[in-house]
Design a protein around this motif. Sequence first.
Motif, short mmCIF file in Angstrom:
data_model
loop_
_atom_site.label_atom_id
_atom_site.label_comp_id
_atom_site.label_asym_id
_atom_site.label_seq_id
_atom_site.Cartn_x
_atom_site.Cartn_y
_atom_site.Cartn_z
N GLN A 1 0.84 -1.20 0.00
CA GLN A 1 0.00 0.00 0.00
C GLN A 1 0.88 1.25 0.00
N VAL A 2 1.96 1.21 0.77
CA VAL A 2 2.89 2.33 0.83
C VAL A 2 3.56 2.55 -0.53
N LEU A 3 3.86 1.44 -1.21
CA LEU A 3 4.52 1.52 -2.52
C LEU A 3 3.56 1.90 -3.65
N GLY A 4 2.28 2.02 -3.34
CA GLY A 4 1.32 2.47 -4.32
C GLY A 4 0.67 1.38 -5.14
N TYR A 5 0.81 0.12 -4.71
CA TYR A 5 0.17 -0.98 -5.43
C TYR A 5 -1.34 -0.94 -5.19
N LYS A 6 -2.09 -1.26 -6.22
CA LYS A 6 -3.53 -1.42 -6.07
C LYS A 6 -3.82 -2.78 -5.45
N ARG A 7 -5.05 -2.96 -4.98
CA ARG A 7 -5.38 -4.21 -4.27
C ARG A 7 -5.19 -5.44 -5.14
N TYR A 8 -5.65 -5.38 -6.39
CA TYR A 8 -5.51 -6.56 -7.25
C TYR A 8 -4.04 -6.81 -7.61
N GLN A 9 -3.24 -5.72 -7.72
CA GLN A 9 -1.81 -5.88 -7.99
C GLN A 9 -1.11 -6.53 -6.79
N THR A 10 -1.49 -6.10 -5.60
CA THR A 10 -0.91 -6.68 -4.39
C THR A 10 -1.21 -8.16 -4.30
N PHE A 11 -2.46 -8.52 -4.60
CA PHE A 11 -2.85 -9.92 -4.46
C PHE A 11 -2.19 -10.81 -5.50
#
Length: 225
Positions: A131-141
């Motif tokens: 989240q800090v790095l700016g990833y969206k939720r689907y990108q994180t998952f």
Amino acid sequence: MSPKYMKMLSAMFDGSVTSLEVFFLTLIFSIPLALPIALGRMGKDKVLSWITNIFLLVIRGTPLMLQLLVVYFGPGLFVRWLVSMGFDVSFRWDRFTAAIIALSVNYAAYFAEIYRGGIESIPKGQYEACQVLGYKRYQTFFRIILPQVIKRIVPAMGNEVITLVKDTALVSVIGVSELLMVAKERQGALFSFAPLFIAGVFYFVMNWFVSIVFARLEKKLNYYH
């Protein structure tokens, strides 16, 4: 080799092909189906989570053989009831299709719980870092979490897939002519233990192959250590 034994081997080959079809089709449908079930179970929507949890309890809490019977005979009984109520309805159910649906739903429920355990084992700090790095939720998952989950669930998935190899024999309860059913028929016709022995060798070789595949997969995913 006598014609009787040639006929037996031909029938058992056909039965083994059916068993392999059931095995691979079940995996193709159940593995992707398990992910939305797991996410629904873990979601913040309490109604969806409750419904998913009840579904998992029913599927995991009842015998697979019973589920096969319900999926195959249930729609026909429902159509009969509609006809008795005056509705003009017709229905034709294929045994093989019913077997694939029942097995896929059953194994999706078990795979979903394996997915859930893998997802919940990932530290929350990784989500916060993304989240800090700016990833969206689907990108994180899909880019960060899911690859780690796959590594962690490989051993448990391997156990379930090995069980699936043996559970393909259960489709005979609704008349699907798979390997074990053919072996029993040929044993009675030949008064010989050979058909059952051949069937046992087939299941052993299949599970051996599955074990090798998952061992190699686990080794390839060791870079996550």
